[in-house]
Design an enzyme around this catalytic site. Structure first.
Site, short mmCIF file in Angstrom:
data_model
loop_
_atom_site.label_atom_id
_atom_site.label_comp_id
_atom_site.label_asym_id
_atom_site.label_seq_id
_atom_site.Cartn_x
_atom_site.Cartn_y
_atom_site.Cartn_z
N ASP A 1 24.52 -29.32 69.32
CA ASP A 1 25.14 -28.06 69.74
C ASP A 1 26.39 -28.37 70.57
O ASP A 1 26.39 -29.26 71.43
CB ASP A 1 24.14 -27.23 70.56
CG ASP A 1 24.59 -25.78 70.71
OD1 ASP A 1 23.92 -24.90 70.16
OD2 ASP A 1 25.62 -25.54 71.39
N ASN B 1 17.04 -17.45 67.20
CA ASN B 1 17.43 -16.15 67.72
C ASN B 1 17.77 -15.22 66.56
O ASN B 1 18.42 -15.62 65.59
CB ASN B 1 18.65 -16.28 68.64
CG ASN B 1 18.32 -17.03 69.92
OD1 ASN B 1 17.25 -16.84 70.51
ND2 ASN B 1 19.22 -17.91 70.36
N GLY C 1 20.56 -12.77 71.54
CA GLY C 1 21.71 -13.63 71.79
C GLY C 1 22.21 -14.37 70.57
O GLY C 1 22.94 -15.35 70.70
N HIS D 1 19.74 -20.91 62.08
CA HIS D 1 19.71 -22.20 62.78
C HIS D 1 18.51 -22.26 63.71
O HIS D 1 18.16 -21.27 64.36
CB HIS D 1 21.00 -22.47 63.55
CG HIS D 1 21.48 -21.34 64.40
ND1 HIS D 1 22.12 -20.23 63.87
CD2 HIS D 1 21.40 -21.13 65.74
CE1 HIS D 1 22.43 -19.40 64.85
NE2 HIS D 1 21.99 -19.90 66.00
N LEU D 2 17.92 -23.42 63.75
CA LEU D 2 16.77 -23.69 64.60
C LEU D 2 17.26 -24.55 65.76
O LEU D 2 17.72 -25.68 65.55
CB LEU D 2 15.70 -24.44 63.78
CG LEU D 2 14.42 -24.86 64.49
CD1 LEU D 2 13.65 -23.65 65.00
CD2 LEU D 2 13.56 -25.67 63.53
N HIS D 3 17.20 -23.97 66.96
CA HIS D 3 17.56 -24.77 68.15
C HIS D 3 16.43 -25.74 68.46
O HIS D 3 15.26 -25.34 68.53
CB HIS D 3 17.75 -23.86 69.37
CG HIS D 3 18.90 -22.91 69.31
ND1 HIS D 3 20.11 -23.16 69.95
CD2 HIS D 3 19.04 -21.71 68.71
CE1 HIS D 3 20.92 -22.13 69.75
NE2 HIS D 3 20.30 -21.24 69.00
P1 5GP Z 1 22.82 -18.53 68.67
O1 5GP Z 1 23.34 -17.98 69.96
O2 5GP Z 1 23.43 -17.86 67.46
O3 5GP Z 1 21.32 -18.62 68.60
O4 5GP Z 1 23.27 -20.05 68.64
C1 5GP Z 1 24.52 -20.45 68.21
C2 5GP Z 1 24.75 -21.83 68.79
O5 5GP Z 1 25.80 -22.43 68.07
C3 5GP Z 1 25.13 -21.83 70.26
O6 5GP Z 1 24.19 -22.60 71.00
C4 5GP Z 1 26.53 -22.44 70.27
O7 5GP Z 1 26.74 -23.28 71.37
C5 5GP Z 1 26.55 -23.21 68.96
N1 5GP Z 1 27.88 -23.32 68.37
C6 5GP Z 1 28.78 -22.31 68.22
N2 5GP Z 1 29.88 -22.79 67.59
C7 5GP Z 1 29.64 -24.10 67.34
C8 5GP Z 1 30.42 -25.12 66.71
O8 5GP Z 1 31.54 -24.92 66.24
N3 5GP Z 1 29.87 -26.36 66.64
C9 5GP Z 1 28.62 -26.64 67.13
N4 5GP Z 1 28.18 -27.90 67.01
N5 5GP Z 1 27.86 -25.70 67.72
C10 5GP Z 1 28.37 -24.44 67.83
#
Ligand code: 5GP
Ligand code: ZN
Length: 123
Positions: A39, A96, A102, A109-111
């Site tokens: 991330d 999410n 959020g 995507h799976l964090h």
């Molecule tokens: P969400 O908030 O949709 O669950 O998670 C999106 C995640 O993608 C966030 O943790 C954010 O930091 C990450 N993210 C957003 N843009 C990019 C990017 O261009 N590259 C990477 N590696 N992560 C990203």
């Protein structure tokens, strides 16, 4: 040919572009169907995103027939956590869905988050 159930891909989808190699990312695992990369704004010492290579909007768009993809994502998450050396004390897997959760990137995507004590419940 994309999968018949892949649906329309939003123009310029960020994670589709990363999966295609059009945008850089620190990739830690790749299979034909799944990609895992760090991330860009890590919330913990271990913070990796596991994504399907094909476009899936979110966990809410999962349907029958996606079981193998989810299995592969979970196995990738475990392998990433173990290979990082930071998941030994435990880690958290998060998907999410929607604004209140959020969700900011409309590509599933799976964090994989760990490497420190994580609070619960989420804020
Ligand atoms: P969400 O908030 O949709 O669950 O998670 C999106 C995640 O993608 C966030 O943790 C954010 O930091 C990450 N993210 C957003 N843009 C990019 C990017 O261009 N590259 C990477 N590696 N992560 C990203
Ligand atoms: Zn996408």
């Amino acid at each position: 040919m994309p999968d018949a159930d892949a649906g329309a891909v939003p123009a310029g989808c960020l994670f589709c572009r990363i999966a295609a190699g059009d945008l850089p990312a620190r990739v830690v695992l790749r299979t034909p169907r799944v990609l895992a990369f760090e991330d860009v704004n890590p919330q913990a010492p271990l913070h990796v995103l596991v994504v399907p290579v094909r476009h899936v909007e979110s966990a809410a768009a999962i349907s029958e027939g996606d079981g193998e993809l989810l299995e592969e994502m979970l196995i990738a998450a475990r392998e990433v956590a173990e290979a990082s050396g930071k998941g030994g004390g435990g880690y958290r897997l998060v998907m999410n869905v929607g604004d209140d959760a959020g969700n900011t990137v409309p590509h599933l995507h799976l964090h994989v988050v760990g490497g420190r004590r994580l609070g619960w419940p989420p804020g």
